[in-house]
Design an enzyme around this catalytic site. Sequence first.
Site, short mmCIF file in Angstrom:
data_model
loop_
_atom_site.label_atom_id
_atom_site.label_comp_id
_atom_site.label_asym_id
_atom_site.label_seq_id
_atom_site.Cartn_x
_atom_site.Cartn_y
_atom_site.Cartn_z
N GLU A 112 84.05 85.08 53.73
CA GLU A 112 84.96 86.07 53.96
C GLU A 112 86.24 85.99 53.09
OE1 GLU A 112 83.95 84.88 58.63
OE2 GLU A 112 86.01 84.90 57.76
N CYS A 125 93.60 85.95 50.79
CA CYS A 125 92.73 84.60 51.08
C CYS A 125 91.48 84.74 50.75
CB CYS A 125 92.97 84.68 52.58
SG CYS A 125 92.74 83.23 53.52
N CYS A 132 81.77 74.57 55.39
CA CYS A 132 82.72 73.51 54.75
C CYS A 132 82.27 72.37 55.67
CB CYS A 132 84.15 73.77 55.47
SG CYS A 132 85.31 72.49 55.10
N CYS A 136 87.00 70.02 60.82
CA CYS A 136 88.19 69.86 61.41
C CYS A 136 88.15 70.49 62.89
CB CYS A 136 89.35 70.68 60.80
SG CYS A 136 89.68 69.81 59.09
N CYS A 139 88.70 74.42 63.61
CA CYS A 139 88.84 75.34 62.66
C CYS A 139 87.27 75.98 62.90
CB CYS A 139 88.77 74.63 61.10
SG CYS A 139 88.46 75.80 59.94
N CYS A 366 89.91 81.57 59.43
CA CYS A 366 88.48 81.59 58.67
C CYS A 366 87.48 81.16 59.39
CB CYS A 366 89.12 80.77 57.47
SG CYS A 366 89.41 79.22 57.91
N1 SAH Z 1 90.21 73.44 53.90
C1 SAH Z 1 91.60 74.02 53.60
C2 SAH Z 1 91.62 75.31 53.55
C3 SAH Z 1 91.19 76.32 54.34
S1 SAH Z 1 91.84 76.32 55.97
C4 SAH Z 1 92.45 73.41 54.34
O1 SAH Z 1 92.12 72.63 55.21
O2 SAH Z 1 93.66 73.35 54.11
C5 SAH Z 1 93.37 77.30 55.73
C6 SAH Z 1 94.41 76.56 56.79
O3 SAH Z 1 93.97 77.42 57.98
C7 SAH Z 1 94.63 75.23 56.88
O4 SAH Z 1 95.86 74.74 56.95
C8 SAH Z 1 93.68 75.09 58.23
O5 SAH Z 1 93.90 74.14 58.93
C9 SAH Z 1 94.09 76.38 59.12
N2 SAH Z 1 93.29 76.67 60.07
C10 SAH Z 1 92.03 76.44 60.37
N3 SAH Z 1 91.64 76.89 61.61
C11 SAH Z 1 92.64 77.19 62.11
C12 SAH Z 1 93.14 77.93 63.59
N4 SAH Z 1 91.84 78.02 64.18
N5 SAH Z 1 94.25 78.18 63.70
C13 SAH Z 1 95.26 78.18 62.82
N6 SAH Z 1 95.23 77.63 61.66
C14 SAH Z 1 94.03 77.08 61.19
#
Ligand code: SAH
Length: 375
Positions: A112, A125, A132, A136, A139, A366
């Site tokens: 996306e 973005c 991934c 996390c 996420c 994302c």
């Molecule tokens: N893997 C990288 C980039 C992708 S995520 C990273 O972790 O930085 C981009 C940002 O969105 C990251 O800061 C991630 O922690 C955050 N993110 C992911 N899921 C989220 C959610 N459900 N709500 C808010 N931020 C989120």
Amino acid sequence: MSATPVRLQLSATTRGARGKPPRHFVDLTPQERVEAVTALGEKPFRAKQLATHYFTHLTNDPEKMTDLPKASRDVLTGDLFPQLLTATRTLTADGGTTVKTLYHLFDDAKVESVLMRYANRTTLCVSSQAGCGLACSFCATGQLGLTRNLSTAEIVEQVREAARALAAGEVPGGATRLTNVVFMGMGEPLANYKAVMGTVRRLVAPAPDGLGMSARNVTVSTVGMVPAMDKLAGEGIPVTLALSLHAPDDELRSELVPVNTRWDVDDALDSARRYFDATGRRVSIEYALIRDVNDHAWRADLLGEKLAARGTGWVHCNPIPLNPTPGSRWTASDPAVEREFVARLRAHGIPTTIRDTRGSDIDGACGQLAAEEDQ
Ligand code: SAH
């Protein structure tokens, strides 16, 4: 530090099994482009013409390349511009100024990208991986696991398509340019270092070899893969670095961001500070505020202390209310708690701004759209 998380080790095998996307003009260096063009029996200067069409006119459509003879166009684009992305869904919000696109790749992997138009800038973005491997817990992409790394051209194509749509006036507000790219879509950019750096080089290279963007307007967001952060610091391209911290203490961070067991909070913050020293670029600390999980006043104070202990003027904080993923037991912090968190960071001298939550009504967090398709 403990052993590599299992999912990281799996990534290479998974990628091999899925195969590589077809070679694309954008994957090649300017010299390799000349070689590829001549290997197809065409004059070397055609490489520059193709680069101008791609990076300046934002097109890969042979019909629009009228300065090339028809036969050459067909040979060159047929070989060097395979279709890498197919848009299968588009969702809009904010009166059409937020556009989320779901793409299918050549092997049916899904990614996306989200385009956001503001008064004075436009931000795309992008995704750097399909899925991934870092898992996390809050996420959506983290729940999918890793499908594979994207190639440079697969990432740059997301950017070209957004820049083309903006230039063509397809986004309300009149024709405009793409000013910012953030690697905050699906995937961990620093786990796909080579393709991501290849993308960065093409974004900042002056026309006709690239899009001529300013490095400071390109943000690489990482979960904190320290060796790759240090490598990025030495590239001589001062992109903005964002570190996804989400907790100032190792106990909680290891739960939210499992890679913390490999590079902990102090390791990641020390590397972020080194990034500032090497590039002069202020680092962003990303912090998704999750109600009653990481939004406590003492955690704001601990974060403020840890950042301030490493100096002033090198960092700013970007808390963002959690965008809850489907089925998650977690939700965003209460606005009063959020205000208190921000106030405490500022009291420690840390510049702090709440990050914009655009697109949350179109599953802007994302991975949510791709996850939905897979159900
Ligand atoms: N893997 C990288 C980039 C992708 S995520 C990273 O972790 O930085 C981009 C940002 O969105 C990251 O800061 C991630 O922690 C955050 N993110 C992911 N899921 C989220 C959610 N459900 N709500 C808010 N931020 C989120």
